[in-house]
Scaffold this active site. Structure first.
Site, mmCIF file in Angstrom:
data_model
loop_
_atom_site.group_PDB
_atom_site.id
_atom_site.type_symbol
_atom_site.label_atom_id
_atom_site.label_comp_id
_atom_site.label_asym_id
_atom_site.label_seq_id
_atom_site.Cartn_x
_atom_site.Cartn_y
_atom_site.Cartn_z
ATOM 1 N N SER A 1 0.809 -1.220 0.000
ATOM 2 C CA SER A 1 0.000 0.000 0.000
ATOM 3 C C SER A 1 0.845 1.274 0.000
ATOM 4 C CB SER A 1 -0.935 0.005 1.225
ATOM 5 O OG SER A 1 -0.186 -0.051 2.432
ATOM 6 N N TRP B 1 7.037 7.069 4.961
ATOM 7 C CA TRP B 1 8.190 7.530 5.751
ATOM 8 C C TRP B 1 9.142 8.415 4.956
ATOM 9 C CZ3 TRP B 1 10.625 4.457 10.237
ATOM 10 C CH2 TRP B 1 9.622 3.991 11.095
ATOM 11 N N ALA B 2 8.946 8.514 3.649
ATOM 12 C CA ALA B 2 9.872 9.284 2.809
ATOM 13 C C ALA B 2 9.783 10.770 3.145
ATOM 14 C CB ALA B 2 9.558 9.055 1.331
ATOM 15 N N GLY C 1 11.465 13.917 -1.015
ATOM 16 C CA GLY C 1 10.572 14.324 -2.085
ATOM 17 C C GLY C 1 10.602 13.364 -3.254
ATOM 18 N N GLU D 1 19.184 17.746 -3.984
ATOM 19 C CA GLU D 1 19.706 16.657 -3.162
ATOM 20 C C GLU D 1 20.979 16.113 -3.798
ATOM 21 O OE1 GLU D 1 16.771 13.739 -2.178
ATOM 22 O OE2 GLU D 1 15.360 15.211 -1.391
ATOM 23 N N HIS E 1 21.701 5.074 3.886
ATOM 24 C CA HIS E 1 21.525 6.523 3.932
ATOM 25 C C HIS E 1 22.605 7.105 4.838
ATOM 26 C CE1 HIS E 1 19.804 10.494 4.295
ATOM 27 N NE2 HIS E 1 18.901 10.162 3.380
ATOM 28 N N ARG F 1 25.046 9.079 -2.579
ATOM 29 C CA ARG F 1 24.939 8.472 -1.247
ATOM 30 C C ARG F 1 26.013 7.427 -0.958
ATOM 31 N NH1 ARG F 1 18.346 7.809 -0.795
ATOM 32 N NH2 ARG F 1 17.923 9.999 -0.370
ATOM 33 N N HIS G 1 18.908 1.761 4.031
ATOM 34 C CA HIS G 1 17.858 2.676 3.590
ATOM 35 C C HIS G 1 17.044 2.161 2.403
ATOM 36 C CE1 HIS G 1 15.836 6.469 3.048
ATOM 37 N NE2 HIS G 1 16.312 6.628 1.825
ATOM 38 N N ARG H 1 21.143 4.182 -6.091
ATOM 39 C CA ARG H 1 19.992 5.026 -6.449
ATOM 40 C C ARG H 1 20.284 6.505 -6.247
ATOM 41 N NH1 ARG H 1 15.764 7.375 -3.589
ATOM 42 N NH2 ARG H 1 16.312 6.315 -1.630
ATOM 43 N N SER I 1 13.193 7.177 -6.179
ATOM 44 C CA SER I 1 12.400 5.996 -5.799
ATOM 45 C C SER I 1 10.911 6.235 -5.960
ATOM 46 C CB SER I 1 12.723 5.594 -4.356
ATOM 47 O OG SER I 1 12.597 6.700 -3.488
ATOM 48 N N LEU I 2 10.400 7.340 -5.431
ATOM 49 C CA LEU I 2 8.979 7.641 -5.583
ATOM 50 C C LEU I 2 8.634 7.863 -7.051
ATOM 51 C CD1 LEU I 2 8.356 10.035 -2.529
ATOM 52 C CD2 LEU I 2 7.835 7.605 -2.715
#
Length: 540
Positions: free
Chosen positions: A10, A42-43, A46, A118, A241, A292, A353, A388, A393-394
């Site tokens: 979900s 939890w992100a 953005g 970022e 992370h 990262r 992460h 990544r 990711s989103l």
């Protein structure tokens, strides 16, 4: 229960797919806890996207975003996949806005988004909702899903295993038929029947002792796909992370793993050691804004070199009130721990992460099993490669969800008669008894997570990996005895999936005899051209 589409998970990937699919048939969404127990919710930072003109940052282009993604991916990104996902980013943002997601606007130009920066990005292209972007997205999509008449959202339903023709002994092409699902409230195991299943279960951060992920991130979808016979790829690439809050007064892992968003560094936060020195420039000219993998290793190196428990993220040079306005959740959470980040630096350490590998799919989320798709962190599309890029990711979860439905409708339209299927046997409890000693589960859970943290984290060696592989083989035998000897519950199922995923990470890491991206081994510190390929595993 029957449905045209079955979605397991979900987060942004599962919900975005479900809302699109509901226009073509009935959809059941299963989630093992509450709907908001997801990595999406939890992100903080953005979602990255090159918007249409004139909303994009000056000078930004699709090609720039593609180049940044490929640079971060250390030679393993699939350029055609990267291009397709990046170029569909703006349309996927429009979808989110249509479902009620509100992104921050520029204070001076209310028709423009306030785009963030970022690590690894060469332009501002990260849309955000303060520092709780994921929560804003997840809550809006959940509300939309609950209101749709064709969607049934079932919380506290734990998918145990996929049902395929291959598992039932059919000799025809292996295809998905449904799933066995534990109703956590009643303890009953039911059959959910569908020829079109989407795995959107997120990652496996809880396989490590310290992680930024919620407790639900136990690699369930990945483990189910593996047991069903799907191809798995690149599980050696687990991203750490760089900046998670370290609370020296706490003994529990939870307080230490509070994420301090990469966007804080994007807005000028500086990584310093105990002497106040910006040590990251010794490792990369981009300093605190390097990708990262580089920053996490730089911190790991600094901690080991100095013997310190942590390093520090310094924002004390920013104007007073800046953190309260731009990052209110981070600022207020730190205050609860007794730290005013506008007055003193934030102690930070790296933590597990993001899972860059996963179930092997194409850019449409299609797996190697007919009718089974995987979308989001559970999948390996080729977008992330060996590391990544922040906030991709989103983007991936949202774009690939759209593409998955299009591909599914072409190959398996709901109104098309399904081929005849063998009967699905009911779940059998057999001689299994209720678990009477919870300590057996908690001990193995703790052992797996400590083993992975000590032997398979930021810096690896062959010796550590082989030790981990040996111990995990024994642990898998013990967990198998739990699974078959006791009635299933969520704790047993999570442990079963956790040990499976841990073994997949180790097996992939052993096979990669080089250092690339977030897989770094002291025995093979350089990149090797012959390993510029995916690490694929398949269960036979």
């Amino acid at each position: 229960m029957h449905s045209d589409f079955l979605v397991i998970g979900s987060g942004i990937a599962g919900l975005s797919f479900a809302l699109k699919a509901a226009e073509h048939g009935t959809v059941i969404i299963l989630t093992k806890g509450e709907a908001l127990d997801s990595n999406t919710a939890w992100a903080q930072g953005g979602i990255s996207a090159v918007l249409d003109e004139p909303l994009r940052a000056e000078g930004d282009t699709y090609d720039r975003h593609i180049e940044d993604t490929i640079d971060a991916g250390a030679g393993l990104c699939k350029e055609d996949v990267v291009r397709q996902i990046v170029e569909e980013g703006a349309a996927s943002i429009d979808d989110l806005v249509s479902h009620g997601v509100h992104f921050d606007k520029d204070e001076k130009q209310s028709d423009q988004y306030n785009l963030g920066n970022e690590g690894g990005h060469t332009k501002r292209r990260v849309l955000h909702s303060k520092d709780t972007t994921g929560y804003a997205i997840a809550s809006a999509l959940i509300d939309a899903a609950k209101e749709h008449p064709n969607i049934t959202l079932l919380e506290h339903h734990f998918a145990i295993d996929l049902i395929t023709t291959g598992k039932l002994g059919a000799v025809t092409e292996d295809r998905v038929l449904g799933a066995y699902v534990l109703d956590e409230a009643s303890g009953e195991v039911n059959i959910f029947r569908s020829d079109r299943i989407v795995l959107a279960t997120g990652g496996c951060g809880k396989v490590y002792l310290y992680t930024t992920n919620p407790d639900s991130s136990t690699g369930d979808g990945l483990a189910m796909a593996w047991r069903a016979g799907a191809t798995i790829a690149n599980m050696e690439f687990v991203q750490f992370h760089p900046t998670c809050f370290y609370n020296p007064a706490a003994t529990g892992a939870k307080a230490r793993s509070f994420l301090v968003s990469e966007a804080v560094r994007g807005e000028g936060g500086r990584l310093i050691n105990g002497k106040g020195e910006e040590f990251t420039y010794e490792h990369d000219p981009r300093g605190s804004l390097a990708p990262r993998d580089i920053v996490a290793r730089a911190i790991d190196h600094e901690i080991k070199k100095t013997g310190a428990s942590c390093v520090y993220l310094d924002v004390t040079h920013k104007p007073k009130g800046f953190m309260q306005e731009r990052f209110p959740n981070i600022y207020n959470t730190l205050l609860k721990f007794g730290l005013d980040c506008e007055q003193e630096p934030i102690p930070v350490v790296p933590a597990a992460h993001y899972q860059c590998g996963g179930v092997s799919t194409d850019v449409n989320g299609k797996t190697t099993i007919r009718g089974l798709f995987a979308v989001g962190e559970v999948a390996c599309t080729g977008l992330h490669g060996a590391n990544r890029l922040a906030s991709n990711s989103l983007l991936e979860g949202n774009v690939v969800a759209r593409r998955a439905l299009c591909a599914m409708m072409k190959s398996y339209p709901p109104n098309h008669p399904s081929p005849s299927s063998p009967p699905i046997p009911e779940w059998e409890v057999g001689d299994a008894t209720p678990l009477d000693e919870q300590v057996l589960i908690t001990h193995n859970w703790d052992e797996i997570r400590r083993l992975m943290w000590n032997y398979v984290s930021i810096v690896r060696t062959d010796n550590r990996l082989l030790r981990a592989a040996h111990r995990l083989r024994n642990l898998r035998k013990e967990v198998r005895e739990f699974y078959w000897g006791f009635k299933v519950n969520s704790d047993i199922l999570e442990l079963r999936n956790l040990v499976t995923v841990a073994a997949l990470v180790v097996d992939c890491a052993i096979r990669r005899k080089e250092s690339r991206g977030i897989h770094y081994t002291l025995d093979y510190p350089d990149k090797v051209d012959s390993y510029q390929r995916d690490t694929e595993l398949r269960r036979f």
